[in-house]
Design an enzyme around this catalytic site. Structure first.
Site, PDB file in Angstrom:
ATOM      1  N   CYS A 154      39.319  46.486  43.377  1.00 48.58           N
ATOM      2  CA  CYS A 154      38.208  46.760  42.446  1.00 48.58           C
ATOM      3  C   CYS A 154      38.711  47.522  41.226  1.00 48.58           C
ATOM      4  O   CYS A 154      39.351  48.557  41.360  1.00 48.58           O
ATOM      5  CB  CYS A 154      37.121  47.565  43.161  1.00 48.58           C
ATOM      6  SG  CYS A 154      35.776  48.042  42.059  1.00 48.58           S
TER       7      CYS A 154
HETATM    8  N1  MHO Z   1      32.711  47.327  46.406  1.00 46.21           N
HETATM    9  C1  MHO Z   1      32.392  47.444  45.006  1.00 46.21           C
HETATM   10  C2  MHO Z   1      32.918  46.300  44.246  1.00 46.21           C
HETATM   11  C3  MHO Z   1      32.726  46.415  42.788  1.00 46.21           C
HETATM   12  S1  MHO Z   1      34.111  45.941  42.031  1.00 46.21           S
HETATM   13  C4  MHO Z   1      33.792  45.735  40.423  1.00 46.21           C
HETATM   14  C5  MHO Z   1      30.900  47.569  44.876  1.00 46.21           C
HETATM   15  O1  MHO Z   1      30.196  46.565  44.843  1.00 46.21           O
HETATM   16  O2  MHO Z   1      30.462  48.695  44.812  1.00 46.21           O
HETATM   17  O3  MHO Z   1      34.586  44.696  42.553  1.00 46.21           O
END
Ligand code: MHO
Length: 203
Positions: A21
């Site tokens: 991420c």
């Molecule tokens: N687990 C994260 C992913 C966001 S990232 C931009 C969330 O959804 O909070 O991939």
């Protein structure tokens, strides 16, 4: 690609990394002295015009503009390998580990660093090294994501810039995004408050 002949037009060289991420690495790299700007986006795949909801085979990627007189590519590689687990196979390609060198020198250093960390960690790394990628900036709401969660602070910063795009590409936004994420101190920021101009980045 032609966009990336290091240190043309200004003092910055460019680097691209994928490491899961992109919100947090945006803040981590953005907090470092020597980093002039960061953007989050998508790279490493072949799907045309990727969007967050339509990534195809692209990975979440960060672009950084760094001043090699202050911070070397090798130092960026160290941060890269230290802030994620390069041995873990990603749950999906979106979160894969990759280095995207912009020239043969970066490519050489990337291979050397990957070999060094593989030895150090005692196993093969999942990290891909892929030169010559195209980078697609992500949607506005992903840029300086943690900073944008501080609505009132972000709005105050916006007032100092003509366009949203200018703000999220600024050194100021990079440092503030780092700061609100727990990287760097107020003193660190005040010490370099004169370094606010942003280099032009990929469109
Ligand atoms: N687990 C994260 C992913 C966001 S990232 C931009 C969330 O959804 O909070 O991939």
């Amino acid at each position: 690609p032609g966009e990336s002949s290091s240190v043309s037009r200004n003092q910055y060289a460019w680097a691209y990394f994928a490491l899961g991420c992109f919100w947090s690495p945006d803040a981590r790299f953005g907090s470092m002295p020597g980093i002039g700007a960061t953007l989050v986006g998508y790279a490493g795949g072949s799907t045309p015009e990727p969007r967050y909801t339509q990534l195809g085979d692209h990975m979440e990627t960060i672009w950084v503009a760094y001043d090699p007189r202050i911070c070397s590519y090798n130092q960026l590689l160290d941060i890269f390998f230290q802030v994620h687990n390069p041995m873990r196979a990603p749950i999906k390609r979106q979160y894969a580990s990759a280095i995207f060198p912009v020239d043969t020198e970066q490519e050489r250093q990337a291979h050397a660093a990957r070999a060094r960390y593989a030895r150090h960690l005692g196993g093969a790394l999942a990290t891909e090294i892929q030169p010559g990628i195209q980078f697609y900036p992500a949607e506005d709401y992903h840029q300086k994501f943690h900073l944008q969660q501080h609505r009132r602070l972000f709005e105050q910063l916006e007032a100092h810039f003509e366009h949203f795009d200018e703000l999220v590409r600024s050194t100021l936004a990079a440092r503030f995004n780092g700061w609100v994420s727990g990287f760097g101190t107020r003193d660190d920021i005040e010490r370099e408050l004169d370094a606010l101009s942003a280099p032009a980045g990929p469109r």
